[in-house]
Scaffold this motif. Structure first.
Motif, mmCIF file in Angstrom:
data_model
loop_
_atom_site.group_PDB
_atom_site.id
_atom_site.type_symbol
_atom_site.label_atom_id
_atom_site.label_comp_id
_atom_site.label_asym_id
_atom_site.label_seq_id
_atom_site.Cartn_x
_atom_site.Cartn_y
_atom_site.Cartn_z
ATOM 1 N N ASN A 286 0.855 -1.185 0.000
ATOM 2 C CA ASN A 286 0.000 0.000 0.000
ATOM 3 C C ASN A 286 0.895 1.240 0.000
ATOM 4 O OD1 ASN A 286 -2.566 -1.265 0.064
ATOM 5 N ND2 ASN A 286 -2.259 -1.727 2.232
ATOM 6 N N PHE A 287 0.480 2.238 -0.770
ATOM 7 C CA PHE A 287 1.261 3.470 -0.893
ATOM 8 C C PHE A 287 0.566 4.602 -0.153
ATOM 9 C CE2 PHE A 287 2.147 1.017 -4.771
ATOM 10 C CZ PHE A 287 3.530 0.977 -4.742
ATOM 11 N N ASN A 288 1.353 5.489 0.437
ATOM 12 C CA ASN A 288 0.760 6.686 1.045
ATOM 13 C C ASN A 288 1.091 7.910 0.209
ATOM 14 O OD1 ASN A 288 3.396 7.607 1.815
ATOM 15 N ND2 ASN A 288 3.313 6.269 3.614
ATOM 16 N N ARG A 289 0.500 9.040 0.547
ATOM 17 C CA ARG A 289 0.615 10.243 -0.274
ATOM 18 C C ARG A 289 2.005 10.877 -0.229
ATOM 19 N NH1 ARG A 289 -4.103 12.492 -2.198
ATOM 20 N NH2 ARG A 289 -6.009 11.366 -1.598
ATOM 21 N N SER A 290 2.786 10.512 0.750
ATOM 22 C CA SER A 290 4.124 11.102 0.852
ATOM 23 C C SER A 290 5.150 10.369 -0.007
ATOM 24 C CB SER A 290 4.591 11.090 2.316
ATOM 25 O OG SER A 290 4.708 9.758 2.797
ATOM 26 N N ASN A 291 4.755 9.271 -0.628
ATOM 27 C CA ASN A 291 5.682 8.508 -1.456
ATOM 28 C C ASN A 291 6.170 9.360 -2.635
ATOM 29 O OD1 ASN A 291 6.638 6.568 -3.567
ATOM 30 N ND2 ASN A 291 6.078 5.071 -2.007
ATOM 31 N N PRO A 292 7.503 9.457 -2.853
ATOM 32 C CA PRO A 292 8.031 10.382 -3.871
ATOM 33 C C PRO A 292 8.157 9.789 -5.279
ATOM 34 C CG PRO A 292 9.830 9.479 -2.617
ATOM 35 C CD PRO A 292 8.580 8.873 -2.034
ATOM 36 N N LEU A 293 7.704 8.550 -5.508
ATOM 37 C CA LEU A 293 7.909 7.919 -6.813
ATOM 38 C C LEU A 293 7.369 8.767 -7.967
ATOM 39 C CD1 LEU A 293 7.219 4.092 -6.337
ATOM 40 C CD2 LEU A 293 9.292 5.135 -7.272
ATOM 41 N N LYS A 294 8.213 8.954 -8.981
ATOM 42 C CA LYS A 294 7.810 9.670 -10.195
ATOM 43 C C LYS A 294 7.728 8.730 -11.398
ATOM 44 C CE LYS A 294 9.800 14.122 -8.837
ATOM 45 N NZ LYS A 294 10.752 15.203 -9.205
ATOM 46 N N LEU A 295 8.589 7.702 -11.417
ATOM 47 C CA LEU A 295 8.568 6.724 -12.495
ATOM 48 C C LEU A 295 8.624 5.326 -11.894
ATOM 49 C CD1 LEU A 295 10.439 6.755 -15.863
ATOM 50 C CD2 LEU A 295 10.503 4.706 -14.442
ATOM 51 N N LEU A 296 7.675 4.484 -12.290
ATOM 52 C CA LEU A 296 7.618 3.096 -11.846
ATOM 53 C C LEU A 296 7.413 2.220 -13.075
ATOM 54 C CD1 LEU A 296 7.541 0.971 -9.611
ATOM 55 C CD2 LEU A 296 5.097 1.439 -9.338
ATOM 56 N N ASP A 297 8.440 1.443 -13.409
ATOM 57 C CA ASP A 297 8.405 0.605 -14.610
ATOM 58 C C ASP A 297 8.490 -0.860 -14.199
ATOM 59 O OD1 ASP A 297 8.586 -0.581 -17.057
ATOM 60 O OD2 ASP A 297 10.348 0.540 -17.744
ATOM 61 N N LEU A 298 7.357 -1.550 -14.322
ATOM 62 C CA LEU A 298 7.279 -2.974 -13.986
ATOM 63 C C LEU A 298 6.974 -3.810 -15.217
ATOM 64 C CD1 LEU A 298 5.093 -2.641 -10.743
ATOM 65 C CD2 LEU A 298 7.588 -2.596 -10.932
ATOM 66 N N ILE B 175 -2.430 2.881 -5.065
ATOM 67 C CA ILE B 175 -1.485 3.395 -6.060
ATOM 68 C C ILE B 175 -1.907 4.788 -6.531
ATOM 69 C CG2 ILE B 175 -2.552 2.518 -8.196
ATOM 70 C CD1 ILE B 175 0.364 1.596 -8.960
ATOM 71 N N GLY B 176 -3.191 5.081 -6.327
ATOM 72 C CA GLY B 176 -3.687 6.427 -6.628
ATOM 73 C C GLY B 176 -3.141 7.479 -5.690
ATOM 74 N N ASN B 177 -2.507 7.039 -4.586
ATOM 75 C CA ASN B 177 -1.898 7.990 -3.644
ATOM 76 C C ASN B 177 -0.536 8.496 -4.100
ATOM 77 O OD1 ASN B 177 -4.038 7.840 -1.834
ATOM 78 N ND2 ASN B 177 -3.110 6.158 -0.658
ATOM 79 N N LEU B 178 -0.022 7.918 -5.180
ATOM 80 C CA LEU B 178 1.295 8.346 -5.676
ATOM 81 C C LEU B 178 1.140 9.673 -6.410
ATOM 82 C CD1 LEU B 178 2.677 4.907 -6.939
ATOM 83 C CD2 LEU B 178 3.220 6.101 -4.805
ATOM 84 N N MET B 179 1.132 10.742 -5.634
ATOM 85 C CA MET B 179 0.815 12.068 -6.151
ATOM 86 C C MET B 179 1.859 12.599 -7.137
ATOM 87 S SD MET B 179 -1.953 12.317 -4.550
ATOM 88 C CE MET B 179 -2.427 13.966 -5.008
ATOM 89 N N HIS B 180 3.078 12.088 -7.058
ATOM 90 C CA HIS B 180 4.161 12.592 -7.922
ATOM 91 C C HIS B 180 4.376 11.715 -9.148
ATOM 92 C CE1 HIS B 180 5.235 15.334 -4.655
ATOM 93 N NE2 HIS B 180 5.176 14.306 -3.838
ATOM 94 N N LEU B 181 3.618 10.649 -9.279
ATOM 95 C CA LEU B 181 3.858 9.675 -10.340
ATOM 96 C C LEU B 181 3.518 10.256 -11.720
ATOM 97 C CD1 LEU B 181 4.787 6.694 -10.542
ATOM 98 C CD2 LEU B 181 2.369 6.071 -10.658
ATOM 99 N N ASN B 182 4.515 10.246 -12.608
ATOM 100 C CA ASN B 182 4.330 10.725 -13.977
ATOM 101 C C ASN B 182 4.287 9.581 -14.984
ATOM 102 O OD1 ASN B 182 4.432 13.499 -13.222
ATOM 103 N ND2 ASN B 182 6.671 13.381 -13.138
#
Length: 344
Positions: free
Chosen positions: A295-307, A320-327
């Motif tokens: 589970n992700f919280n809103r403070s998570n800094p991830l910008k790119l996640l490639d799986l 995963i919708g909490n990843l506010m910085h995800l581009n």
């Protein structure tokens, strides 16, 4: 006569002081000045004093500038010679538009050469950036590169050092904070000496092909010694013998981790997804690793996640919708059952 002049000079200094500090109060100024004949002398000396004051300030300013900006030390002959000999071991790719080494001329200060950075106080070469210079040729243990003992940043990416293994002598650069040897046709086992460079902040060993190999012992040394790492890129490095679970022991200060196409196997630790500074995580083209996303919280800094093209499966967490910085989120080729509508 001389005594009289000295007394007059002293009087003038007093009058100038009065002019600066008491003139705003006219009654006091006229009372103290008294005699009108002193006004002519007063103005004469005032103009003269102001001229010398401005001249004195200019001298002080010039002296201060020179003391705070000493002349930069020149590169030593030994370092110039080492760089020129290093240059002369290579040919230049005919399709290369330009090479930084074109500016390297014998008899000139190497601190002015393209790609070379010197310490301004000692003249030591502390930075060498020859990335994308079209260099063709090997780097062996006898290379004059290893005479540049003060290097802190070394970038040799995107050249053709073929045929070359990565020399264990790279481990002699104990002051290195940045080392980039990516996409330069190195092959063979990554020497464990590299993983004793405890000051490294950036390590890029990525390859265009799977020519390089990293074994468990080398990775163990990396975990133990490279505690300052912020950027670790190992794309296309064969890490099939490395225990995937050990990645959780990487520095929690990591900002960027790229592990594309490493032949890794096993369950990837989901705690790594929650590293407090991690902004880029690339695990693509590792079809034999699995994980259950946390589970992700809103403070998570991830910008790119490639799986993409991994064996990740199960339910994609709603958080995963909490990843506010995800581009960038890349999931092609995965086996997730559902993608939440919050993901775009």
């Amino acid at each position: 006569m001389h005594k009289r002049k000295e007394e007059n000079a002293e009087d003038v200094c007093i009058y100038i002081y009065m002019f600066i500090f008491i003139f705003p109060y006219p009654k006091f100024a006229f009372a103290l000045l008294g005699k009108k004949k002193m006004w002519g002398l007063f103005w004469h000396y005032l103009v003269l004093c102001l001229f010398f004051l401005l001249f004195h300030l200019q001298v002080i300013s010039s002296s201060s500038f020179n003391s705070s900006s000493p002349l930069q030390k020149l590169c030593s002959p030994e370092q110039s010679s080492a760089l020129l000999r290093f240059k002369n071991t290579f040919t230049i790719n005919e399709y290369s538009s330009s090479s930084k080494t074109d500016s390297w001329k014998e008899g000139s200060d190497c601190c002015t050469w393209d790609g070379v950075t010197c310490d301004r106080f000692t003249g030591h070469v502390i930075g060498l950036d020859l990335s994308s210079c079209g260099l063709i040729g090997p780097i062996n243990d006898s290379s004059s590169l290893f005479n540049l003992h003060h290097l802190q940043k070394l970038n040799l990416a995107d050249n053709i050092f073929d045929p070359s293994t990565i020399s264990p002598k790279f481990g002699q650069f104990t002051k290195l904070t940045h080392l980039n040897l990516s996409s330069s046709n190195f092959y063979g086992l990554v020497p464990t000496e590299i993983f004793h460079l405890s000051k490294l902040v950036l390590l890029h060993l990525s390859s265009d092909f799977d020519y390089l190999k990293l074994r468990q012992q080398g990775f163990k040394n990396l975990l133990q010694n490279l505690t300052e790492l912020r950027y670790l890129h190992l794309e296309n490095v064969d890490m099939s013998s490395v225990a995937v679970g050990s990645f959780v022991n990487l520095s929690s200060s990591l900002i960027s981790l790229s592990l594309q196409s490493n032949y890794m196997q096993g369950k990837f630790p989901n705690d790594l997804f929650r590293f407090p500074f991690l902004q880029l995580l690339r695990l693509s083209d590792n079809q034999n690793i699995t994980v259950n996303l946390p589970n992700f919280n809103r403070s998570n800094p991830l910008k790119l996640l490639d799986l993409s093209s991994t064996n990740f499966s199960g339910k994609l967490p709603d958080t995963i919708g909490n990843l506010m910085h995800l581009n960038h989120l890349r999931l092609s080729g995965c086996k997730f059952r559902r993608v939440n509508s919050a993901v775009t």
